[in-house]
Design an enzyme around this catalytic site. Structure first.
Site, PDB file in Angstrom:
ATOM      1  N   ARG A 223      34.323  14.242 -19.209  1.00 21.38           N
ATOM      2  CA  ARG A 223      34.143  15.061 -20.405  1.00 21.38           C
ATOM      3  C   ARG A 223      35.451  15.126 -21.177  1.00 21.38           C
ATOM      4  O   ARG A 223      36.531  15.304 -20.602  1.00 21.38           O
ATOM      5  CB  ARG A 223      33.687  16.478 -20.019  1.00 21.38           C
ATOM      6  CG  ARG A 223      32.351  16.507 -19.302  1.00 21.38           C
ATOM      7  CD  ARG A 223      31.196  16.119 -20.231  1.00 21.38           C
ATOM      8  NE  ARG A 223      29.948  16.019 -19.502  1.00 21.38           N
ATOM      9  CZ  ARG A 223      29.437  14.888 -19.027  1.00 21.38           C
ATOM     10  NH1 ARG A 223      30.092  13.752 -19.202  1.00 21.38           N
ATOM     11  NH2 ARG A 223      28.289  14.884 -18.382  1.00 21.38           N
ATOM     12  N   GLU A 252      33.829  13.542 -31.038  1.00 25.60           N
ATOM     13  CA  GLU A 252      33.363  12.170 -31.140  1.00 25.60           C
ATOM     14  C   GLU A 252      32.526  12.002 -32.398  1.00 25.60           C
ATOM     15  O   GLU A 252      31.656  12.825 -32.682  1.00 25.60           O
ATOM     16  CB  GLU A 252      32.537  11.798 -29.898  1.00 25.60           C
ATOM     17  CG  GLU A 252      33.362  11.799 -28.626  1.00 25.60           C
ATOM     18  CD  GLU A 252      32.579  11.363 -27.388  1.00 25.60           C
ATOM     19  OE1 GLU A 252      31.352  11.112 -27.515  1.00 25.60           O
ATOM     20  OE2 GLU A 252      33.182  11.257 -26.310  1.00 25.60           O
ATOM     21  N   HIS A 271      32.606   5.850 -25.985  1.00 24.85           N
ATOM     22  CA  HIS A 271      31.671   6.501 -25.056  1.00 24.85           C
ATOM     23  C   HIS A 271      30.593   5.523 -24.578  1.00 24.85           C
ATOM     24  O   HIS A 271      29.384   5.808 -24.652  1.00 24.85           O
ATOM     25  CB  HIS A 271      31.016   7.719 -25.718  1.00 24.85           C
ATOM     26  CG  HIS A 271      30.575   8.757 -24.723  1.00 24.85           C
ATOM     27  ND1 HIS A 271      30.653  10.115 -24.982  1.00 24.85           N
ATOM     28  CD2 HIS A 271      30.050   8.651 -23.480  1.00 24.85           C
ATOM     29  CE1 HIS A 271      30.186  10.791 -23.936  1.00 24.85           C
ATOM     30  NE2 HIS A 271      29.813   9.911 -23.022  1.00 24.85           N
TER      31      HIS A 271
END
Length: 308
Positions: A223, A252, A271
């Protein structure tokens, strides 16, 4: 009882195809119109898409997340009057491919030889092996267990960090986050797979990062909010022999103006370390749906208090 299912994903058509092939009993797959939000009692959803719609979900009793991370759904002010399950047990192999792909490329100096190739230079570098090196895994869950198993194939020594220093199969040693400093100083590679909780947010701060050994390589795979990104930037500016591979961020996409984009000793990926594929998600959803029909406990239930 007929259940009404709402899809909230970026791949709704693919999910519709897969769900149709499952022939699930007593379920109606609703359309994408806004009224479906009010009507559905079961959601198959991406957390970021579902979170802002929760206040309107009058009949929601169960949501199956398409992802492992459910941070957007477990925030303090979000409702918690329904069953939430996530996706687990499928990311270990993918995360191992990602971590060890980059780790081996770093150890074997792939970029250096590619640069030398362009200039037709024949010059062996400094040989490095993973054998005997120390891998520190922040987290000892399913993903970390798979990473530890892979590390063992390369002859690495593996230390894990979890809440209670609970001994875990596959790890040479397990300790708590409170004692992380002594392990950071010994680790050749550090990988954070920690969940986002009140105890872990911001845990990797400037003080801890400064304890990493010279030449260490750091991975952030869990995370984004566990890591103080500005502190890491300063750490890597001052220690150019250290490296970071970053796949998750507090914001993000990572803002273009953040200076960490420009560092030569950083690799940034969007990601993508371990995506969840619809085929795997639907299999988990289908198994849970049958348990729902039988009144059994659902698999991969999320603890709202813990956040995972």
């Amino acid at each position: 009882m007929r259940h009404k299912l709402l899809l909230l994903t970026s791949k709704n058509e693919r999910y519709r195809e897969l769900l149709a092939s499952c022939h699930l009993p007593d379920i109606v797959l609703l359309g994408d119109e806004p009224s479906s939000i009010l009507e559905a009692n079961v959601w198959l959803a991406e957390p970021a898409l579902a979170a802002p719609l929760l206040p309107h979900a009058n009949n929601l009793t169960w949501m199956q997340s398409t992802m492992a991370g459910v941070d957007a759904l477990v925030k303090p002010r979000q409702r918690k009057d329904y069953q939430l399950t996530n996706v687990r047990g499928i990311f270990g192999p993918l995360m191992s491919e990602y971590l060890f792909g980059y780790l081996l490329a770093h150890q074997r100096e792939h970029q250096k030889y590619k640069t030398q190739q362009a200039e037709k230079i024949w010059l062996p570098g400094s040989f490095k092996t993973l054998q005997g090196q120390n891998l520190l895994l922040l987290g000892t869950g399913n993903i970390a267990k798979h990473l530890a198993q892979t590390a063992k194939h390369f002859g690495m020594h593996v230390t894990g960090i979890n809440r209670g220093a609970k001994p875990t199969k596959g790890f040479d040693k397990v300790d708590t986050l409170a004692n992380i400093s002594q392990h950071l100083a010994q680790a050749d590679a550090v990988a954070s797979i920690l969940p986002s909780t009140p105890q872990t947010r911001g845990a990797l701060n400037a003080e801890l990062l400064s304890m990493m050994k010279p030449g260490a390589i750091f991975f952030n795979l869990g995370r984004g909010d566990v890591l103080d990104l500005d502190a890491l930037y300063m750490q890597l500016i001052e220690n150019s022999d250290q490296h970071a591979i970053l796949d998750v961020f507090n914001q993000e996409p990572l803002p273009k103006e953040h200076p960490i984009w420009t560092l030569d000793n950083v690799i940034i990926t969007p990601h993508i370390a371990a995506p969840s594929f619809p085929e795997q998600v639907v299999e988990i959803f289908s198994n849970n749906y049958h348990k729902l029909l039988q009144g059994e406990q659902l698999t991969h239930a999320v603890n709202f208090a813990r956040g995972y």
